[in-house]
Design a protein around this motif. Structure first.
Motif, PDB file in Angstrom:
ATOM      1  N   SER A 104      38.957  32.960  37.584  1.00  0.00           N
ATOM      2  CA  SER A 104      38.981  31.522  37.893  1.00  0.00           C
ATOM      3  C   SER A 104      39.693  31.266  39.215  1.00  0.00           C
ATOM      4  O   SER A 104      39.231  30.464  40.033  1.00  0.00           O
ATOM      5  CB  SER A 104      39.663  30.738  36.776  1.00  0.00           C
ATOM      6  N   ASP A 105      40.808  31.958  39.418  1.00  0.00           N
ATOM      7  CA  ASP A 105      41.538  31.814  40.685  1.00  0.00           C
ATOM      8  C   ASP A 105      40.676  32.253  41.863  1.00  0.00           C
ATOM      9  O   ASP A 105      40.668  31.617  42.917  1.00  0.00           O
ATOM     10  CB  ASP A 105      42.838  32.617  40.666  1.00  0.00           C
ATOM     11  N   TYR A 106      39.934  33.346  41.671  1.00  0.00           N
ATOM     12  CA  TYR A 106      39.033  33.823  42.730  1.00  0.00           C
ATOM     13  C   TYR A 106      37.926  32.801  42.982  1.00  0.00           C
ATOM     14  O   TYR A 106      37.636  32.449  44.135  1.00  0.00           O
ATOM     15  CB  TYR A 106      38.447  35.190  42.347  1.00  0.00           C
ATOM     16  N   MET A 107      37.328  32.284  41.917  1.00  0.00           N
ATOM     17  CA  MET A 107      36.251  31.301  42.054  1.00  0.00           C
ATOM     18  C   MET A 107      36.735  30.026  42.734  1.00  0.00           C
ATOM     19  O   MET A 107      35.998  29.398  43.497  1.00  0.00           O
ATOM     20  CB  MET A 107      35.659  30.980  40.677  1.00  0.00           C
ATOM     21  N   ASP A 108      37.989  29.657  42.469  1.00  0.00           N
ATOM     22  CA  ASP A 108      38.561  28.438  43.047  1.00  0.00           C
ATOM     23  C   ASP A 108      39.122  28.659  44.452  1.00  0.00           C
ATOM     24  O   ASP A 108      39.630  27.724  45.073  1.00  0.00           O
ATOM     25  CB  ASP A 108      39.671  27.886  42.143  1.00  0.00           C
ATOM     26  N   GLY A 109      39.081  29.907  44.925  1.00  0.00           N
ATOM     27  CA  GLY A 109      39.584  30.200  46.264  1.00  0.00           C
ATOM     28  C   GLY A 109      41.088  30.353  46.336  1.00  0.00           C
ATOM     29  O   GLY A 109      41.660  30.402  47.427  1.00  0.00           O
ATOM     30  N   VAL A 110      41.759  30.435  45.195  1.00  0.00           N
ATOM     31  CA  VAL A 110      43.216  30.575  45.168  1.00  0.00           C
ATOM     32  C   VAL A 110      43.624  31.988  45.581  1.00  0.00           C
ATOM     33  O   VAL A 110      44.650  32.180  46.239  1.00  0.00           O
ATOM     34  CB  VAL A 110      43.767  30.238  43.760  1.00  0.00           C
ATOM     35  N   ILE A 111      42.822  32.979  45.197  1.00  0.00           N
ATOM     36  CA  ILE A 111      43.079  34.355  45.599  1.00  0.00           C
ATOM     37  C   ILE A 111      41.809  34.933  46.225  1.00  0.00           C
ATOM     38  O   ILE A 111      40.708  34.450  45.982  1.00  0.00           O
ATOM     39  CB  ILE A 111      43.533  35.256  44.417  1.00  0.00           C
ATOM     40  N   THR A 112      41.989  35.977  47.019  1.00  0.00           N
ATOM     41  CA  THR A 112      40.845  36.644  47.641  1.00  0.00           C
ATOM     42  C   THR A 112      40.258  37.668  46.676  1.00  0.00           C
ATOM     43  O   THR A 112      40.872  38.010  45.661  1.00  0.00           O
ATOM     44  CB  THR A 112      41.275  37.376  48.919  1.00  0.00           C
ATOM     45  N   ARG A 113      39.107  38.182  47.033  1.00  0.00           N
ATOM     46  CA  ARG A 113      38.474  39.241  46.236  1.00  0.00           C
ATOM     47  C   ARG A 113      39.395  40.452  46.166  1.00  0.00           C
ATOM     48  O   ARG A 113      39.547  41.061  45.106  1.00  0.00           O
ATOM     49  CB  ARG A 113      37.135  39.609  46.865  1.00  0.00           C
ATOM     50  N   GLU A 114      40.023  40.808  47.249  1.00  0.00           N
ATOM     51  CA  GLU A 114      40.940  41.953  47.275  1.00  0.00           C
ATOM     52  C   GLU A 114      42.132  41.720  46.350  1.00  0.00           C
ATOM     53  O   GLU A 114      42.556  42.628  45.637  1.00  0.00           O
ATOM     54  CB  GLU A 114      41.418  42.234  48.706  1.00  0.00           C
ATOM     55  N   GLN A 115      42.672  40.513  46.356  1.00  0.00           N
ATOM     56  CA  GLN A 115      43.787  40.192  45.467  1.00  0.00           C
ATOM     57  C   GLN A 115      43.344  40.252  44.012  1.00  0.00           C
ATOM     58  O   GLN A 115      44.104  40.699  43.149  1.00  0.00           O
ATOM     59  CB  GLN A 115      44.350  38.804  45.803  1.00  0.00           C
ATOM     60  N   PHE A 116      42.115  39.826  43.720  1.00  0.00           N
ATOM     61  CA  PHE A 116      41.607  39.920  42.358  1.00  0.00           C
ATOM     62  C   PHE A 116      41.671  41.361  41.877  1.00  0.00           C
ATOM     63  O   PHE A 116      42.142  41.634  40.774  1.00  0.00           O
ATOM     64  CB  PHE A 116      40.163  39.402  42.262  1.00  0.00           C
ATOM     65  N   TRP A 117      41.180  42.302  42.684  1.00  0.00           N
ATOM     66  CA  TRP A 117      41.114  43.702  42.241  1.00  0.00           C
ATOM     67  C   TRP A 117      42.502  44.300  42.045  1.00  0.00           C
ATOM     68  O   TRP A 117      42.699  45.138  41.173  1.00  0.00           O
ATOM     69  CB  TRP A 117      40.278  44.539  43.209  1.00  0.00           C
ATOM     70  N   VAL A 118      43.476  43.844  42.824  1.00  0.00           N
ATOM     71  CA  VAL A 118      44.848  44.328  42.623  1.00  0.00           C
ATOM     72  C   VAL A 118      45.377  43.842  41.276  1.00  0.00           C
ATOM     73  O   VAL A 118      46.030  44.590  40.538  1.00  0.00           O
ATOM     74  CB  VAL A 118      45.762  43.842  43.776  1.00  0.00           C
ATOM     75  N   LEU A 119      45.056  42.603  40.920  1.00  0.00           N
ATOM     76  CA  LEU A 119      45.555  42.008  39.677  1.00  0.00           C
ATOM     77  C   LEU A 119      44.774  42.459  38.436  1.00  0.00           C
ATOM     78  O   LEU A 119      45.306  42.445  37.327  1.00  0.00           O
ATOM     79  CB  LEU A 119      45.500  40.479  39.778  1.00  0.00           C
ATOM     80  N   ALA A 120      43.519  42.845  38.611  1.00  0.00           N
ATOM     81  CA  ALA A 120      42.611  43.096  37.480  1.00  0.00           C
ATOM     82  C   ALA A 120      42.736  44.518  36.954  1.00  0.00           C
ATOM     83  O   ALA A 120      41.858  45.343  37.147  1.00  0.00           O
ATOM     84  CB  ALA A 120      41.177  42.802  37.890  1.00  0.00           C
ATOM     85  N   LYS A 121      43.809  44.794  36.261  1.00  0.00           N
ATOM     86  CA  LYS A 121      44.000  46.104  35.641  1.00  0.00           C
ATOM     87  C   LYS A 121      44.126  45.910  34.142  1.00  0.00           C
ATOM     88  O   LYS A 121      44.968  45.162  33.676  1.00  0.00           O
ATOM     89  CB  LYS A 121      45.249  46.780  36.193  1.00  0.00           C
ATOM     90  N   PHE A 122      43.273  46.613  33.377  1.00  0.00           N
ATOM     91  CA  PHE A 122      43.303  46.490  31.922  1.00  0.00           C
ATOM     92  C   PHE A 122      44.407  47.349  31.321  1.00  0.00           C
ATOM     93  O   PHE A 122      44.693  48.430  31.802  1.00  0.00           O
ATOM     94  CB  PHE A 122      41.957  46.937  31.326  1.00  0.00           C
ATOM     95  N   LYS A 123      44.979  46.845  30.226  1.00  0.00           N
ATOM     96  CA  LYS A 123      45.992  47.602  29.491  1.00  0.00           C
ATOM     97  C   LYS A 123      45.348  48.508  28.457  1.00  0.00           C
ATOM     98  O   LYS A 123      45.961  49.413  27.952  1.00  0.00           O
ATOM     99  CB  LYS A 123      46.956  46.627  28.815  1.00  0.00           C
ATOM    100  N   TYR A 124      44.124  48.232  28.089  1.00  0.00           N
ATOM    101  CA  TYR A 124      43.385  49.040  27.123  1.00  0.00           C
ATOM    102  C   TYR A 124      41.906  48.924  27.477  1.00  0.00           C
ATOM    103  O   TYR A 124      41.493  47.962  28.119  1.00  0.00           O
ATOM    104  CB  TYR A 124      43.635  48.557  25.688  1.00  0.00           C
ATOM    105  N   PRO A 125      41.102  49.894  27.071  1.00  0.00           N
ATOM    106  CA  PRO A 125      39.673  49.808  27.404  1.00  0.00           C
ATOM    107  C   PRO A 125      39.002  48.634  26.696  1.00  0.00           C
ATOM    108  O   PRO A 125      39.398  48.258  25.594  1.00  0.00           O
ATOM    109  CB  PRO A 125      39.112  51.138  26.893  1.00  0.00           C
TER     110      PRO A 125
END
Length: 149
Positions: A104-125
């Motif tokens: 949602s933050d990426y879609m709203d322009g709050v974060i960049t695509r690169e910032q999304f990938w840094v934040l998007a880490k799963f704790k479990y599969p």
């Protein structure tokens, strides 16, 4: 094609699955969502007072229009972002609530695509299969259900 077992977590047994329409926050749009990871379906069920996991046998019809994401990728993010598609079945990683906030933050322009990938880490599969058409639902054969404690 070989049979596989999938699970659906909810508040009641679902003997006759149907396409769920209207909740646009689902990763792959409208559909009936299942997973091959039983523990994940149990987590889905735990959102409700009555916690039920329905079990199905699935044999995917190769004539259907099927899209599978082997991992979260740029293509996966673009697909989740767009939401509109004409696939019968979509298979791939699931965005949990925290990941969806990042989307949602990426879609709203709050974060960049690169910032999304840094934040998007799963704790479990995670894993999900969205059955998005009536023909896709025919691949599901209800087996049973169990109540989750």
């Amino acid at each position: 094609m070989a049979k596989m077992t999938v699970y659906h977590g909810g508040y009641q047994p679902v003997k006759e699955p149907e396409i769920r329409i209207g909740r646009n926050t689902k990763d792959f749009g409208n559909g009936f969502y299942c997973t091959i990871i039983k523990e994940q379906a149990q987590r889905w069920a735990k959102r409700y007072d009555t916690k039920i996991v329905s079990t199905y046998d699935v044999c995917l019809n190769p004539k259907l229009n099927i899209l599978e994401f082997k991992e979260m990728s740029e293509k996966w993010l673009d697909f989740v972002y767009a939401k509109m598609h004409d696939y019968d079945i979509v298979i791939g990683a699931m965005a949990d609530d925290q990941i969806y906030n990042f989307i949602s933050d990426y879609m709203d322009g709050v974060i960049t695509r690169e910032q999304f990938w840094v934040l998007a880490k799963f704790k479990y599969p995670t894993h999900q299969i969205a059955f998005c058409s009536e023909e896709a639902l025919k691949c599901l054969e209800y087996r049973n259900f169990e109540e989750v404690l």
